[in-house]
Design a protein around this motif. Structure first.
Motif, short mmCIF file in Angstrom:
data_model
loop_
_atom_site.label_atom_id
_atom_site.label_comp_id
_atom_site.label_asym_id
_atom_site.label_seq_id
_atom_site.Cartn_x
_atom_site.Cartn_y
_atom_site.Cartn_z
N MET A 129 -1.88 11.88 2.17
CA MET A 129 -1.15 10.98 3.07
C MET A 129 0.32 11.36 3.17
SD MET A 129 -2.61 7.12 2.63
CE MET A 129 -2.59 7.09 0.85
N ASP A 170 3.62 1.54 4.01
CA ASP A 170 2.65 0.67 3.35
C ASP A 170 1.49 1.48 2.77
OD1 ASP A 170 4.15 -1.52 4.04
OD2 ASP A 170 2.98 -2.01 5.83
N ASP A 171 1.05 2.49 3.50
CA ASP A 171 -0.07 3.32 3.02
C ASP A 171 0.32 4.10 1.77
OD1 ASP A 171 -1.59 2.43 5.10
OD2 ASP A 171 -1.27 4.18 6.38
N SER A 194 0.76 1.76 -1.23
CA SER A 194 -0.57 1.35 -1.71
C SER A 194 -1.23 2.47 -2.51
CB SER A 194 -1.44 0.94 -0.53
OG SER A 194 -2.75 0.60 -0.96
#
Length: 289
Positions: A88, A101-102, A105
């Motif tokens: 990511m 946010d990804d 997380s």
């Protein structure tokens, strides 16, 4: 009379001999019985101990297998979590929206998996995993910090491709101003080794001091970026900061962290494989120290 006495004495002697023989026979039988009983007890004890040792060995083997599987699962979960974060965080893989946010997380998942590795051990693997987590944290921090700049570039690119002539002109002016700011940063950082201006209207900047040029170009870039549709002050400030870091060569830190994350992850995988494949007197995968 004498014969009678002799007969009585013989009878007494005979009885005594018979009684002695009977006592001896009885004692012999008793001894044999006790010997047999002790042998039976020893055999029973030996059988019991052998069965107990076998049960303990089976229980220990089962425990070792359970521990090994638990450790393998912990290592696998950690590797998967760090791999997800790394993918990511790759610049070409980052979506324009929701990236922060990804990534956050994914970092939480990585730290949770690391906590299990800390419980399972051994210490050398915990140390390697901790180095992996440190790189994950730095990468996450850099992406979170630069997210507004990333969004600003998306807005600028969209405006440059706009069908609206005025919007495109403002975006082109902002892009040129941002480039000029980058050149001023490089000149300030590297002096004569910095890139030179190519446009004739930028040539007077060469006569300015490096510091004055940097200030002037910074202000110009801010004003030009403010004219781009949708650009916020936070995004403008972040874009200028990222441009300055890139021109000073500090922008390569994120790439370095990506490379170091890949190396430390490989080191962890190799060490985990060796540990799980090892067999010691204490059994495989039991040590937590």
């Amino acid at each position: 009379m004498i014969e009678a006495i002799v007969g009585i004495v013989g009878a007494v002697i005979g009885g005594a001999v018979g009684l002695t023989a009977a006592l001896i026979a009885r004692r012999s039988a008793t001894h044999q019985s006790q010997t047999g009983y002790r042998a039976a007890l020893e055999q029973a004890d030996s059988t019991y101990r052998a069965a107990l040792d076998q049960a303990r060995a089976q229980a220990l083997a089962g425990h070792r297998q359970w521990r090994r599987e638990a450790q393998r699962d912990a290592y696998a979960a950690f590797i998967i979590a760090t791999g997800n974060l790394h993918r990511m965080a790759e610049p070409d893989s980052r979506p324009p929206d929701g990236v922060v946010d990804d990534i956050v997380s994914a970092l939480i998942d990585t730290e949770s998996a690391f906590a299990v590795v800390q419980l399972e051990g051994p210490q050398n693997l915990v140390d390697l995993a901790e180095a992996v987590v440190a790189h994950c944290r730095r990468i996450t921090h850099a992406i979170t910090r630069d997210a507004p700049a990333h969004r600003a570039r998306i807005l600028l690119d969209a405006a440059l491709a706009s069908d609206d002539a005025n919007s495109m002109a403002r975006a082109r002016a902002a892009s040129n101003a941002l480039y000029a700011f980058g050149v001023a940063v490089a000149r300030r950082a590297y002096g004569d080794a910095a890139p030179s201006y190519t446009d004739s209207d930028q040539a007077p900047a060469a006569a300015m001091s490096a510091r004055a040029c940097l200030v002037e170009r910074s202000v110009a870039a801010q004003r030009a970026l403010q004219a781009v549709d949708g650009m916020t002050p936070t995004q403008i400030r972040a874009l200028l900061e990222v441009t300055e870091r890139d021109e000073r060569g500090a922008g390569s830190e994120l790439l370095t962290d990506h490379q170091q994350l890949a190396r430390t992850t490989r080191a962890f995988v190799d060490a985990a494989r060796i540990f799980l494949d090892s067999v010691t007197e204490d059994g495989p995968g039991l040590s937590a120290g």
